[in-house]
Motif scaffolding. Structure first.
Motif, PDB file in Angstrom:
ATOM      1  N   ARG A   1      -7.448   5.765  -2.282  1.00 49.01           N
ATOM      2  CA  ARG A   1      -8.395   5.702  -3.417  1.00 49.01           C
ATOM      3  C   ARG A   1      -8.139   4.517  -4.120  1.00 49.01           C
TER       4      ARG A   1
ATOM      5  N   ALA B   1     -22.423  -0.714  -7.717  1.00 54.88           N
ATOM      6  CA  ALA B   1     -20.958  -0.466  -7.498  1.00 54.88           C
ATOM      7  C   ALA B   1     -20.202  -1.064  -8.913  1.00 54.88           C
TER       8      ALA B   1
ATOM      9  N   CYS C   1     -21.141  -0.796 -12.081  1.00 56.30           N
ATOM     10  CA  CYS C   1     -21.403  -0.117 -13.297  1.00 56.30           C
ATOM     11  C   CYS C   1     -20.215   0.656 -13.913  1.00 56.30           C
ATOM     12  N   GLY C   2     -19.447   1.269 -13.124  1.00 58.03           N
ATOM     13  CA  GLY C   2     -18.325   2.072 -13.847  1.00 58.03           C
ATOM     14  C   GLY C   2     -16.908   1.460 -13.429  1.00 58.03           C
TER      15      GLY C   2
ATOM     16  N   ALA D   1     -12.437   2.880  -9.604  1.00 60.89           N
ATOM     17  CA  ALA D   1     -11.935   4.088  -8.843  1.00 60.89           C
ATOM     18  C   ALA D   1     -13.130   5.032  -8.779  1.00 60.89           C
ATOM     19  N   ASP D   2     -14.090   5.138  -9.608  1.00 63.20           N
ATOM     20  CA  ASP D   2     -15.274   6.176  -9.152  1.00 63.20           C
ATOM     21  C   ASP D   2     -15.920   5.713  -7.858  1.00 63.20           C
ATOM     22  N   THR D   3     -16.265   4.482  -7.593  1.00 64.19           N
ATOM     23  CA  THR D   3     -16.908   4.112  -6.274  1.00 64.19           C
ATOM     24  C   THR D   3     -15.746   4.353  -5.070  1.00 64.19           C
TER      25      THR D   3
ATOM     26  N   ALA E   1     -13.664   6.640  -5.167  1.00 63.29           N
ATOM     27  CA  ALA E   1     -13.666   8.034  -4.652  1.00 63.29           C
ATOM     28  C   ALA E   1     -14.778   8.692  -4.093  1.00 63.29           C
ATOM     29  N   ALA E   2     -15.887   8.143  -4.550  1.00 62.20           N
ATOM     30  CA  ALA E   2     -16.992   8.320  -3.654  1.00 62.20           C
ATOM     31  C   ALA E   2     -17.079   8.068  -2.284  1.00 62.20           C
TER      32      ALA E   2
ATOM     33  N   VAL F   1     -14.282   7.587  -0.208  1.00 63.45           N
ATOM     34  CA  VAL F   1     -13.537   8.424   0.504  1.00 63.45           C
ATOM     35  C   VAL F   1     -13.872   9.874   0.597  1.00 63.45           C
ATOM     36  N   ALA F   2     -14.788  10.449  -0.290  1.00 63.01           N
ATOM     37  CA  ALA F   2     -15.371  11.693  -0.346  1.00 63.01           C
ATOM     38  C   ALA F   2     -16.681  11.751   0.614  1.00 63.01           C
TER      39      ALA F   2
END
Lengths: 188, 188
Positions: free
Chosen positions: B122, B142, B144-145, B148-150, B152-153, B155-156
């Motif tokens: 991540r 991508a 916007c936040g 690390a959020d992108t 995580a998405a 990898v998820a």
DNA sequence: GTCTATATTTTGATAGAC
DNA sequence: GTCTATCAAAATATAGAC
């Protein structure tokens, strides 16, 4: 609640916590407060009981998803509602977990509820995506390919988010993944 | 190859196929062509052997990912390379699979390689995302936040894609999820 | 280092009394 | 419907010979 119901409910919980391979008839009986004879009277064996438990879990999961996906609001809002609904993140998905188990995947009777649940969910979300694309309620990227692709990505974020959270021993990676996905889906 | 190496390799394979709970010392010995005494001479027991096998799998997975993420090209191209690298989709992820196992999650020595692999992955993808956002090589969403959020998405989507594919008994849902994610990440 | 006993507990189920 | 034997096989080791 009948002994039969207690057996099914105990099996649902144990399958969720320990998977099919890790769940023994003995453990089911103890949790249900039933004896050997009682269990084998109501069910043919472990796999029979598991099939009943999975069918019930699948139905419950589907109802929970539909509740959010059929809510009022834009496509983005309904998808956000689905992704952000309250979840016991560290326990994972009752149905998705089963996909890892080789004995579940190998037995058509056990795999069927798992397969059907995800097929339904991907299809249902694809409908919402298609509506959102038509109405301009989603980011342009969501309209570039087949709505089924976007839908698969959304469901995968949830299932993968559970994996990341359990691996970390912390729900946060799940929430990161959801935030990341929503940022990508949000209309301009 | 030494008996010790054959034992580790057999354990890697069995953990991948059947998980920790579903893998018996006996099955490991048979696949490695080693006797009881041999196994217990080299390792203290099942969990000791599993720890060695997981450490090795984690290292291999990390090397495979870094190969793609450090390749030349834009951030989008490197992420696409990672998502689309050849995978035995229906076998699932050797490391992600372990996150489902309660005995793995409960044992710090077994969970550590799983936790560290995903934490590294991540973080590594978050770096690529951050570079891509700065260079305008990714969709606006991508940026916007938190990167690390992108990450995580992303990898998820891979981990969840495996779940969907195994549930369907077909690699296609995995590829759909990847296509869906890439459509959302692609710069305008 | 590797092998062959041996041991204890659990698994998943059956039989038959009540 | 529920209970208590009983069972063969497997899981997970340990002991000790070679």
């Amino acid at each position: 609640m009948s002994t039969q119901d207690r057996l099914i409910e105990s099996t649902q919980e144990l399958l969720w916590e320990r998977g099919y391979v890790g769940t023994s008839p003995r453990a089911i009986q103890q949790r249900a407060g039933a004896g050997q004879g009682s269990m084998y009277h109501h069910f043919h064996g472990k796999s029979d009981l598991a099939a009943a438990a999975l069918a019930r879990s699948a139905e419950q999961l589907r109802a929970l998803a539909e509740e959010r996906l059929a809510a009022p609001g834009t496509a983005y809002q309904r998808i956000a509602g689905y992704l952000q609904r309250e979840r016991e993140v560290l326990r994972g998905c009752r149905i998705g977990r089963m996909a890892q188990d080789p004995e579940v995947v190998a037995d058509p009777r056990l795999r069927a509820p798992v397969e059907e649940t995800f097929a339904w969910l991907r299809g249902r979300i694809a409908e919402v995506v298609a509506e959102g694309v038509a109405a301009g309620e989603l980011a342009p990227g969501a309209g570039c390919g087949d709505p089924a692709d976007t839908a698969a990505a959304i469901v995968a974020v949830v299932q993968g988010g559970y994996v990341l959270a359990r691996a970390a021993g912390d729900p946060e990676p799940f929430h990161q993944a959801v935030r990341g996905a929503l940022a990508l889906l949000r209309p301009a």
